[in-house]
Motif scaffolding. Structure first.
Motif, mmCIF file in Angstrom:
data_model
loop_
_atom_site.group_PDB
_atom_site.id
_atom_site.type_symbol
_atom_site.label_atom_id
_atom_site.label_comp_id
_atom_site.label_asym_id
_atom_site.label_seq_id
_atom_site.Cartn_x
_atom_site.Cartn_y
_atom_site.Cartn_z
ATOM 1 N N THR A 92 0.840 -1.201 0.000
ATOM 2 C CA THR A 92 0.000 0.000 0.000
ATOM 3 C C THR A 92 0.873 1.248 0.000
ATOM 4 O O THR A 92 0.507 2.278 -0.584
ATOM 5 C CB THR A 92 -0.926 -0.003 1.230
ATOM 6 O OG1 THR A 92 -1.697 -1.206 1.236
ATOM 7 C CG2 THR A 92 -1.862 1.188 1.215
ATOM 8 N N TRP B 159 -6.955 0.224 -2.849
ATOM 9 C CA TRP B 159 -6.078 -0.946 -2.876
ATOM 10 C C TRP B 159 -6.274 -1.800 -1.621
ATOM 11 O O TRP B 159 -6.339 -3.031 -1.706
ATOM 12 C CB TRP B 159 -4.625 -0.518 -2.994
ATOM 13 C CG TRP B 159 -3.671 -1.680 -2.965
ATOM 14 C CD1 TRP B 159 -2.862 -2.047 -1.939
ATOM 15 C CD2 TRP B 159 -3.454 -2.633 -4.013
ATOM 16 N NE1 TRP B 159 -2.149 -3.170 -2.274
ATOM 17 C CE2 TRP B 159 -2.497 -3.547 -3.535
ATOM 18 C CE3 TRP B 159 -3.984 -2.781 -5.288
ATOM 19 C CZ2 TRP B 159 -2.047 -4.616 -4.323
ATOM 20 C CZ3 TRP B 159 -3.548 -3.851 -6.062
ATOM 21 C CH2 TRP B 159 -2.594 -4.750 -5.586
ATOM 22 N N ALA B 160 -6.377 -1.160 -0.461
ATOM 23 C CA ALA B 160 -6.598 -1.898 0.778
ATOM 24 C C ALA B 160 -7.919 -2.666 0.725
ATOM 25 O O ALA B 160 -8.003 -3.814 1.191
ATOM 26 C CB ALA B 160 -6.584 -0.944 1.969
ATOM 27 N N ARG C 231 -4.545 4.380 -2.108
ATOM 28 C CA ARG C 231 -4.262 3.438 -1.022
ATOM 29 C C ARG C 231 -5.523 2.801 -0.445
ATOM 30 O O ARG C 231 -5.541 1.598 -0.173
ATOM 31 C CB ARG C 231 -3.455 4.144 0.071
ATOM 32 C CG ARG C 231 -2.052 4.478 -0.383
ATOM 33 C CD ARG C 231 -1.245 5.190 0.695
ATOM 34 N NE ARG C 231 0.101 5.496 0.198
ATOM 35 C CZ ARG C 231 1.034 6.123 0.908
ATOM 36 N NH1 ARG C 231 0.763 6.513 2.151
ATOM 37 N NH2 ARG C 231 2.230 6.353 0.382
#
Length: 238
Positions: free
Chosen positions: A170, A181-182, A178
């Motif tokens: 990340t 993506w998490a 971020r």
């Protein structure tokens, strides 16, 4: 004066590939080992012999009690997926774990923090997530949440280590990318989860645990600080 146009995607990709062996030699060697192991069990050994090898390296409860070290380390030398059946969910899992996890984010971890820390993150995530999942399985069996045959279920591969570096990766993304993506890292294991009441299957628990370990590393100062090597390179370039 003629301004030089920026290189196109194909040229940038070739540049990355040329630099890859120098930037992440350990990851490249590990990737070659995984591909060799996949070819060995899939095309050299007989089906029965391959099943026996992978069954011995499986990190199920029986093997962890009988030969924990060889199961924990040996299971990380193979990946559970396909490289040819491109329409299957197994191929999607291979793209995520082997492609993104090992090829991209393990290489990024090695380049950013060095070989020792990359091995510690990947192998630590693999081992810790496996052992924590084994503890969950033990408790779930005690309360009848899982069937008894889960004690000797086939469970091997690099996906827990890959999930750990995917979560840690990340930091490699711009701030606005971020959170999505998490969410992806946490969501993809749930896509094929099988549920026993409120409890998902143990591999899903393992992937979520590995992701949690990777996200926890984001709070460790040693991982949030810019590496000394990168700082020196920036000073030299300026």
């Amino acid at each position: 004066m003629n301004s030089q146009s920026p290189p196109g995607p194909s040229r940038r990709a070739l540049r990355v590939l040329r630099r890859y062996p120098r930037r992440a030699p350990l990851t490249l060697a590990y990737l070659c080992l995984l591909l060799a192991g996949h070819a060995w069990t899939g095309h050299v050994l007989s089906a029965d012999r391959a099943a026996a090898v992978l069954g011995h390296l499986s990190t199920n409860l029986d093997n962890l009690r009988d030969h924990p070290l060889s199961a924990l380390l040996g299971s990380a030398l193979f990946f559970d997926g396909t490289l040819t059946d491109v329409t299957s969910t197994g191929f999607a899992g291979t793209l995520i774990t082997l492609g993104l996890g090992v090829c991209c984010f393990l290489a990024w971890t090695e380049h950013r923090w060095g070989k020792t820390r990359a091995v510690a993150v990947f192998l630590g995530g693999h081992v810790a997530a496996t052992l924590l999942t084994a503890a969950v399985i033990t408790v779930a069996l005690r309360h009848g949440r899982y069937p008894e045959d889960v004690r000797h279920a086939l469970d091997y591969g690099v996906s827990y280590g890959a999930q750990t570096v995917l979560a840690l990766g990340t930091l490699a993304l711009p701030r606005r990318g971020r959170l999505p993506w998490a969410v992806f890292v946490l969501a993809w294991p749930l896509g094929g989860a099988e549920w026993s009441g409120p409890l998902p299957d143990f591999t899903t628990i393992g992937h979520l645990t590995a992701a949690a370990l990777g996200f926890a590393l984001l709070a460790v100062p040693a991982f949030r600080r810019r590496p000394v090597r990168a700082t020196r390179l920036s000073s030299t370039a300026s």
